[in-house]
Design a protein around this motif. Structure first.
Motif, short mmCIF file in Angstrom:
data_model
loop_
_atom_site.label_atom_id
_atom_site.label_comp_id
_atom_site.label_asym_id
_atom_site.label_seq_id
_atom_site.Cartn_x
_atom_site.Cartn_y
_atom_site.Cartn_z
N PRO A 1 -66.38 -11.36 54.65
CA PRO A 1 -65.48 -11.29 53.48
C PRO A 1 -65.08 -12.70 53.04
CG PRO A 1 -64.30 -10.74 55.49
CD PRO A 1 -65.73 -10.94 55.89
N THR A 2 -65.00 -12.87 51.74
CA THR A 2 -64.58 -14.18 51.23
C THR A 2 -63.33 -13.99 50.39
OG1 THR A 2 -66.89 -14.79 51.10
CG2 THR A 2 -65.33 -16.24 49.99
N LEU A 3 -62.24 -14.50 50.91
CA LEU A 3 -61.00 -14.46 50.15
C LEU A 3 -60.66 -15.88 49.72
CD1 LEU A 3 -58.92 -12.06 52.43
CD2 LEU A 3 -59.91 -11.53 50.19
N VAL A 4 -60.32 -16.01 48.47
CA VAL A 4 -59.96 -17.35 47.98
C VAL A 4 -58.52 -17.63 48.37
CG1 VAL A 4 -59.67 -18.78 45.94
CG2 VAL A 4 -61.56 -17.14 46.04
N PRO A 5 -58.29 -18.63 49.22
CA PRO A 5 -56.91 -18.95 49.60
C PRO A 5 -56.11 -19.41 48.38
CG PRO A 5 -58.50 -20.12 50.98
CD PRO A 5 -59.27 -19.53 49.84
N ASP A 6 -54.83 -19.10 48.40
CA ASP A 6 -53.96 -19.46 47.27
C ASP A 6 -53.96 -20.97 47.01
OD1 ASP A 6 -53.35 -16.84 46.91
OD2 ASP A 6 -51.42 -16.92 47.97
N ASP A 7 -53.98 -21.74 48.11
CA ASP A 7 -53.89 -23.19 47.89
C ASP A 7 -55.17 -23.73 47.27
OD1 ASP A 7 -55.25 -22.76 50.33
OD2 ASP A 7 -54.93 -24.85 50.90
N LEU A 8 -56.33 -23.09 47.55
CA LEU A 8 -57.57 -23.52 46.89
C LEU A 8 -57.50 -23.22 45.40
CD1 LEU A 8 -60.48 -24.58 46.84
CD2 LEU A 8 -61.26 -22.28 47.44
N MET A 9 -57.03 -22.02 45.07
CA MET A 9 -56.89 -21.66 43.66
C MET A 9 -55.93 -22.64 42.96
SD MET A 9 -57.77 -19.75 41.16
CE MET A 9 -58.46 -18.15 41.57
N ALA A 10 -54.86 -23.01 43.65
CA ALA A 10 -53.89 -23.94 43.06
C ALA A 10 -54.54 -25.31 42.82
CB ALA A 10 -52.68 -24.08 43.98
N ARG A 11 -55.36 -25.75 43.79
CA ARG A 11 -56.03 -27.05 43.62
C ARG A 11 -57.02 -27.01 42.45
NH1 ARG A 11 -56.85 -26.87 49.34
NH2 ARG A 11 -59.11 -26.79 49.08
N VAL A 12 -57.75 -25.90 42.35
CA VAL A 12 -58.73 -25.77 41.27
C VAL A 12 -58.03 -25.75 39.91
CG1 VAL A 12 -60.37 -24.14 40.22
CG2 VAL A 12 -60.53 -24.67 42.65
N MET A 13 -56.88 -25.07 39.83
CA MET A 13 -56.16 -25.02 38.56
C MET A 13 -55.54 -26.38 38.22
SD MET A 13 -56.68 -22.31 37.04
CE MET A 13 -55.56 -22.71 35.69
N ALA A 14 -55.10 -27.09 39.26
CA ALA A 14 -54.57 -28.44 39.01
C ALA A 14 -55.68 -29.35 38.47
CB ALA A 14 -53.99 -29.01 40.30
N ASP A 15 -56.88 -29.19 39.03
CA ASP A 15 -58.03 -29.97 38.52
C ASP A 15 -58.32 -29.61 37.07
OD1 ASP A 15 -58.38 -31.23 40.93
OD2 ASP A 15 -60.04 -29.95 41.62
N ALA A 16 -58.27 -28.28 36.79
CA ALA A 16 -58.55 -27.83 35.41
C ALA A 16 -57.55 -28.45 34.44
CB ALA A 16 -58.50 -26.31 35.35
N GLN A 17 -56.30 -28.49 34.88
CA GLN A 17 -55.25 -29.06 34.02
C GLN A 17 -55.49 -30.56 33.79
OE1 GLN A 17 -52.19 -27.01 33.24
NE2 GLN A 17 -52.12 -28.57 31.64
N SER A 18 -55.84 -31.26 34.86
CA SER A 18 -56.00 -32.71 34.74
C SER A 18 -57.28 -33.08 33.98
CB SER A 18 -56.01 -33.37 36.13
OG SER A 18 -57.19 -33.02 36.82
#
Lengths: 117, 194
Positions: free
Chosen positions: A21-38
């Motif tokens: 099973p692959t669950l996306v950890p919340d902190d990874l999603m947060a990092r990816v969204m921070a990258d998207a924002q920057s």
């Protein structure tokens, strides 16, 4: 040469990998969204640069402005009070200005002629 | 522009990416929700290392954000592009791991352990990842896309920019090489020897 058994055990390992099973950890999603924002380049939201700021950037910013100011002050000083060495140097380079009276005494003659008619 | 997640439900990835490129951060959230699980799964299956897989997933998504302003919808599918980026990032990581002995990874699992099954699964996944490092990179990519991601040969050909015939050749040779490498560790991985 691969045997049937090779196929089976390899497929079993592949199956094990696929079943994880692959669950996306919340902190990874947060990092990816921070990258998207920057990484986002806002086409309308970005502040437009003024003409002065553009020219300022082109000439190289404050260091260049400092150099220009120094050059300006030095030029003004040479104009007001040129050093003796500079006068000699310019005289050697472009010569000494000489004024020549092309008409000499004839000016008085013409003046008299006009008066006498 | 602000758009709710629901309105993107049927939109293709490329359209959402363009919305992001035009300043819609919510589009990035939708795209991440849609693509990040698959990106992370692909990296995890190839690397068998959660931390490294997360790094690769983040890097792949970052590359997607950066290419967004230049994305041309008619030229490529976002998912195809991401498969390629993740495969390349993973083979880079696998290359750096070369030299790690498979024996260090495939320690026999303790049968009395409470999570013996999971320990054995982990040993098999680590062995698979280690064996992939010993394959030529193109073979490792083709094998992982075919047998770990379950993609068709034409899709793999598209991702790897090669012909279907080349994909067939790479996957066949890659699978044979993997079998040669892992056969020596069958018993340690919990399989009966022939």
């Amino acid at each position: 040469m691969m045997t049937k058994s090779d196929d089976e055990f390899l497929d079993d390992i592949f199956g094990t990998a696929k079943a994880q099973p692959t669950l996306v950890p919340d902190d990874l999603m947060a990092r990816v969204m921070a990258d998207a924002q920057s990484a986002l380049v806002k086409p309308d939201g970005a502040p437009k640069q003024s003409l002065f700021a553009g020219v300022f950037d082109i000439i190289g910013g404050w260091p260049s402005v400092g150099g220009l100011a120094m050059a300006g002050v030095a030029g003004l000083w040479f104009g007001v009070s040129p050093p003796a060495a500079l006068s000699t140097w310019t005289a050697e380079l472009i010569g000494v200005p000489v004024s020549v009276d092309l008409f000499g005494d004839t000016t008085a003659y013409f003046a008299e002629t006009q008066i006498d008619g | 522009m602000s758009t709710s997640t629901g309105s993107w439900a049927d939109a293709p990835d490329g359209a959402i990416l363009l919305a992001y490129a035009n300043g819609d951060v919510e589009a990035a959230r939708v795209l991440s929700g849609r693509l990040l699980p698959r990106v992370l799964a692909q990296a995890t299956r190839m690397l068998s290392d959660q931390a490294e897989a997360e790094d690769v997933a983040q890097e792949a998504m970052m590359r997607l954000w950066k290419i967004a302003p230049d994305w041309r919808q008619d030229e490529a599918q976002v998912s195809t592009w991401l498969y390629r980026v993740v495969a390349n990032l993973c083979t880079d990581r696998l290359r750096k791991r070369r030299g790690v002995s498979l024996d260090q990874i495939t320690e026999p699992a303790d049968p009395t352990a409470s999570a013996a099954g999971q320990i054995q699964d982990n040993a098999r996944l680590s062995a698979l990842s280690a064996a992939l490092t010993e394959l030529p990179e193109r073979q490792a990519q083709a094998v992982s896309l075919r047998h770990l991601e379950g993609l068709s040969n034409p899709d793999i050909a598209d991702i790897m920019n090669i012909s279907v015939r080349s994909v067939e050749s790479l996957t066949a040779r890659g699978k044979r090489a993997l079998a040669d490498i892992l056969r020596k560790h069958k018993s340690a991985l919990g399989y009966d020897d022939d």
